[in-house]
Write a protein that holds these residues in place. Structure first.
Motif, PDB file in Angstrom:
ATOM      1  N   ALA A  38       3.310   5.754  -3.114  1.00 60.72           N
ATOM      2  CA  ALA A  38       4.499   6.438  -3.621  1.00 60.72           C
ATOM      3  C   ALA A  38       4.518   6.441  -5.143  1.00 60.72           C
ATOM      4  O   ALA A  38       4.841   7.459  -5.773  1.00 60.72           O
ATOM      5  N   ALA A  39       4.158   5.292  -5.745  1.00 60.36           N
ATOM      6  CA  ALA A  39       4.124   5.210  -7.208  1.00 60.36           C
ATOM      7  C   ALA A  39       3.060   6.145  -7.779  1.00 60.36           C
ATOM      8  O   ALA A  39       3.271   6.790  -8.810  1.00 60.36           O
TER       9      ALA A  39
ATOM     10  N   LEU B  75       1.520  11.069 -10.636  1.00 62.09           N
ATOM     11  CA  LEU B  75       0.731  12.296 -10.669  1.00 62.09           C
ATOM     12  C   LEU B  75       1.586  13.537 -10.911  1.00 62.09           C
ATOM     13  O   LEU B  75       1.054  14.623 -11.157  1.00 62.09           O
ATOM     14  N   CYS B  76       2.900  13.382 -10.837  1.00 63.31           N
ATOM     15  CA  CYS B  76       3.788  14.496 -11.205  1.00 63.31           C
ATOM     16  C   CYS B  76       3.745  14.757 -12.705  1.00 63.31           C
ATOM     17  O   CYS B  76       4.074  15.853 -13.161  1.00 63.31           O
TER      18      CYS B  76
ATOM     19  N   LEU C  86       0.832  -1.207   0.000  1.00 66.23           N
ATOM     20  CA  LEU C  86       0.000   0.000   0.000  1.00 66.23           C
ATOM     21  C   LEU C  86       0.869   1.260   0.000  1.00 66.23           C
ATOM     22  O   LEU C  86       0.567   2.237  -0.688  1.00 66.23           O
ATOM     23  N   VAL C  87       1.944   1.223   0.773  1.00 68.37           N
ATOM     24  CA  VAL C  87       2.865   2.361   0.784  1.00 68.37           C
ATOM     25  C   VAL C  87       3.516   2.529  -0.586  1.00 68.37           C
ATOM     26  O   VAL C  87       3.624   3.646  -1.113  1.00 68.37           O
ATOM     27  N   ALA C  88       3.948   1.408  -1.169  1.00 68.71           N
ATOM     28  CA  ALA C  88       4.557   1.466  -2.503  1.00 68.71           C
ATOM     29  C   ALA C  88       3.568   1.980  -3.537  1.00 68.71           C
ATOM     30  O   ALA C  88       3.928   2.764  -4.432  1.00 68.71           O
TER      31      ALA C  88
ATOM     32  N   LEU D 288      -1.284  10.229   2.456  1.00 68.42           N
ATOM     33  CA  LEU D 288      -0.408  11.397   2.350  1.00 68.42           C
ATOM     34  C   LEU D 288       0.169  11.523   0.944  1.00 68.42           C
ATOM     35  O   LEU D 288       0.181  12.615   0.360  1.00 68.42           O
ATOM     36  N   PHE D 289       0.642  10.409   0.384  1.00 63.76           N
ATOM     37  CA  PHE D 289       1.223  10.440  -0.955  1.00 63.76           C
ATOM     38  C   PHE D 289       0.200  10.885  -1.995  1.00 63.76           C
ATOM     39  O   PHE D 289       0.462  11.779  -2.809  1.00 63.76           O
TER      40      PHE D 289
END
Length: 319
Positions: A50-51, A56-57, A45-47, A250-251
């Motif tokens: 982050a991905a 989204l950048c 889930l964290v990965a 947060l990500f």
């Protein structure tokens, strides 16, 4: 005889698909192997968060004002919201109904209740309050649906079967602080959504900067509230599953907040004029301060301030 013998196993299979059978499957799945699976899903889930933030950048989140048919057919906002958020409500409720070693413990009941209350609001109440919401692209809907299934299982299974707390956990400062953060964050999120819904009067169109509440300090107050909510939840739960959810939030919401913030600055830049005209506008509105965007474009400091992520951070940077 053979037909009857063949019918009995089939009948047993159908019984296994009933509510009792499903609960039996969950009970048989419980153990160290599933606990390890939950840990791996937490890292995943964290990965994933982050991905998503990295992606989204380069590609705007195809949602709301950024909806586009490039990401599939457009679905009506209200039913899409209900269907995509509902798994995060129903899955934990189903897991809790099946019972588990810790389901009846009060800390687990309270924490699972926090999760369920949030998604009861998001799936059953929030969609009814949407005013002419932008259609949701099918691709975005599917991603949100899968996320809610994934996270609903992760949080629901952890709190109903594995998370164990000491008897005095509800009086522990960690729980009290976390629960307070969850409650305040949810209140900020709901209030900020209310401000956004009432941003324009009936018939009005165009860009508007939200005012009031936390929008006086944070450009994405609704996102800030939800991030605070889930970090409070993570502190109250004190588990890797809840922390992974907070970090993923947060990500993803941090990236969306940045996207909205940049769009706000672009909108402000688009309406700027030559230096002398813009100075006159600032003076006319009794906002005598202004900041230079580039060599020939200016905006009122008040506008720049209020579209900042946090004005206490941005204000010292404004000359």
């Amino acid at each position: 005889m053979n037909g009857g013998a063949a019918a009995r196993p089939a009948e047993g299979c159908w019984r296994g698909m009933g509510p009792g059978g499903l609960c039996g499957l969950w009970r048989r799945a419980a153990g160290p192997e599933e606990q390890r699976l939950l840990e791996l899903l937490s890292y995943g889930l964290v990965a994933l968060g982050a991905a998503s933030a990295l992606l989204l950048c380069f590609i705007p989140m195809p949602y709301g004002r950024y909806s586009s048919r490039r990401f599939g057919c457009l679905l009506p906002a209200r039913p899409a919201w209900v269907l995509q958020e509902l798994p995060s409500l129903l899955i934990p409720l189903g897991l809790a109904a099946c019972g588990g070693p810790v389901t009846s413990d009060w800390p687990n009941r309270c924490l699972l209740g926090c999760f369920v209350v949030h998604y009861a609001h998001r799936s059953l109440i929030f969609p009814l309050l949407i005013r002419q919401g932008k259609p949701t692209p099918f691709f975005t809907f599917v991603l949100a649906l899968l996320f809610c299934v994934y996270n609903g299982y992760l949080q629901g299974r952890s709190l109903s079967n594995y998370a164990k707390y000491p008897s005095g956990w509800l009086q522990d400062p960690c729980f009290i602080t976390g629960f307070t953060g969850w409650l305040v964050g949810m209140a900020i999120n709901i209030h900020s959504d209310h401000i956004l819904r009432n941003l324009r009067k009936p018939g009005e169109t165009g860009y508007k900067i939200p005012r009031g509440g936390l929008f006086e300090y944070v450009s994405g107050a609704n996102f800030f509230g939800e991030i605070l909510e889930w970090f409070g939840f993570a502190l109250a739960c004190y588990s890797i599953e809840s922390l992974s959810f907070a970090l993923c939030t947060l990500f993803i919401l941090g990236s969306r907040a940045k996207q909205h913030h940049q769009a706000a600055l672009v909108k402000d830049t688009d309406i700027t004029v030559a230096e002398s005209e813009q100075k006159h506008e600032c003076q006319h509105s009794e906002l005598i301060n202004y900041v230079e965007v580039d060599s020939s474009s200016w905006i009122c400091k008040d506008k720049f301030w209020r579209t900042g992520l946090i004005h206490h951070v941005l204000y010292p940077l404004v000359p």
